[in-house]
Design an enzyme around this catalytic site. Structure first.
Site, PDB file in Angstrom:
ATOM      1  N   GLY A  11       0.823  -1.215   0.000  1.00  0.00           N
ATOM      2  CA  GLY A  11       0.000   0.000   0.000  1.00  0.00           C
ATOM      3  C   GLY A  11       0.842   1.244   0.000  1.00  0.00           C
ATOM      4  CE1 TYR A  15      -1.787  11.738   6.412  1.00  0.00           C
ATOM      5  CE2 TYR A  15      -3.460  10.502   7.623  1.00  0.00           C
ATOM      6  CZ  TYR A  15      -2.651  11.616   7.493  1.00  0.00           C
ATOM      7  OH  TYR A  15      -2.717  12.612   8.436  1.00  0.00           O
ATOM      8  CB  THR A  84       0.531   0.156   5.400  1.00  0.00           C
ATOM      9  OG1 THR A  84       0.622   0.487   4.006  1.00  0.00           O
ATOM     10  CG2 THR A  84       1.931   0.089   6.003  1.00  0.00           C
ATOM     11  CE  LYS A 166      -7.066  -1.954   9.947  1.00  0.00           C
ATOM     12  NZ  LYS A 166      -6.071  -1.911   8.849  1.00  0.00           N
ATOM     13  CB  VAL A 193      -3.805   8.413  11.187  1.00  0.00           C
ATOM     14  CG1 VAL A 193      -2.407   8.901  10.796  1.00  0.00           C
ATOM     15  CG2 VAL A 193      -3.722   7.018  11.816  1.00  0.00           C
TER      16      VAL A 193
END
Length: 347
Positions: A11, A15, A84, A166, A193
């Site tokens: 990934g 971000y 990620t 998740k 985040v």
């Protein structure tokens, strides 16, 4: 861990991943980053710039979460894998199973299948989330705070779908890790985040949350909602520390502190002045419940989260990985400043 061995970051255009890649390169590491299309004309400019700044030490590789085996080539020779890649979408979704749950679960299994086939891999650092620890704020009832020993037991495919995705992905990762003895697993659990992004192309729930401070949806007041906040730069540092600290083990909570949406609005007002879109009060819960469907929220979500406190214990992260967290207010302000710089928010 051989410091000269390449590190795989899945990934890579994301971000959090962007900062992980940047810090690894600044530490002198060689990095392979997977993206869905290395040849796309836009969205990867920040990675190309990092590759130019660190000649010969960053390469981009094509891989897809739902394509088993697509990570094999990029992973060959790596001792450390940082996984990620996982969708982070909030609000009303057309098909949560296909948009969130299947990519998170099958993607994790596919990456770890590649790990099982790659003899060089010694450690996997998986980006999980505090939502794999806590499904709803009300779940803290009877506790002082959540710890890394807690698991989300209340989210389902029909309630808190992202949280569910998740949780099942992390549980699958631990099951695959425990089925072998060559590589170990460390998981990182960020709160919301925030902080500057290296690209304007990332789409995530973090951006969705901050957009509410400019779209007028909280102009009359904010829900009494508390969230754990962490800076993206700290999250990246935690991943790297988890990868290269030999004694690192288990699950690490990446959360600086818990603040409310009103706290965030007040922090923005102190820095950027009195915008009409920054909330000044918290609205009664019954008003939030009435307007929930129009805002893309469910009434069960409002009932189980608005007005309930939430706390997380980050002591293991601080003590074992040596992390000193940035204040949440700094992350909120830095994030909004970039929204201004990128033309998303007007002064």
């Amino acid at each position: 861990m051989d410091p000269s061995a390449p590190v795989l970051v899945t990934g890579g255009s994301g971000y959090v991943a962007g900062w992980i890649v940047r810090y690894l390169l600044e530490d002198g590491r060689t990095v392979r980053a997977t993206v869905r299309n290395p040849d796309k004309p836009t969205g990867l400019e920040h990675l190309h710039a990092l590759a130019d700044a660190h000649p010969g030490r960053l390469t981009l590789h094509r891989a897809d979460l739902l394509d088993d085996g697509s990570f094999d080539e990029a992973m060959a020779g790596c001792e450390l894998v940082m996984h990620t890649a996982s969708p982070f979408l909030m609000g009303r979704l057309d098909n949560p199973q296909e948009q969130l749950i299947r990519p998170a679960l099958e993607g994790t299994r596919n990456v770890l299948n590649s790990v099982n086939r790659t003899e060089s891999v010694k450690r996997v650092v998986l980006t999980s989330s505090v939502v794999a620890i806590c499904g709803d704020n009300v779940d803290m009832r009877g506790k002082d705070r959540f710890t890394d020993a807690d698991w989300n037991t209340t989210s389902t495919p029909n309630h808190q779908e992202y949280n569910y995705s998740k949780t099942v992905a992390e549980k699958a990762a631990w099951a695959m890790c425990e089925a072998q003895d060559r590589w170990d697993l460390v998981t990182v659990h960020p709160g919301l985040v925030l902080g500057p992004s290296l690209t304007t192309s990332s789409v995530s729930g973090s951006m969705t949350t901050m957009a509410h401070f400019i779209d007028g949806s909280m102009a009359l007041g904010a829900p009494a909602l508390q969230v754990g906040v962490v800076d993206v730069r700290d999250v990246a540092r935690i991943h790297i520390a988890a990868g290269y600290t030999p004694s690192a083990r288990g699950r690490y909570i990446a959360n600086a502190e818990t603040i409310s949406l009103l706290d965030m609005g007040n922090a923005l007002r102190r820095k950027f002045g009195n915008r009409w879109t920054f909330p000044r009060i918290e609205l009664p819960k019954f008003l939030i419940k009435l307007s929930a469907p129009a805002a893309g929220l469910t009434r069960p979500y409002v009932e189980r989260n608005v007005g309930w406190p939430v706390r997380y214990d980050n002591s293991r992260t601080r003590d074992e990985l040596g992390i000193e967290f940035m204040p949440a207010e700094q992350s909120v302000v830095d994030h909004f400043q970039q929204m201004i710089d990128d033309g998303i928010a007007k002064r």
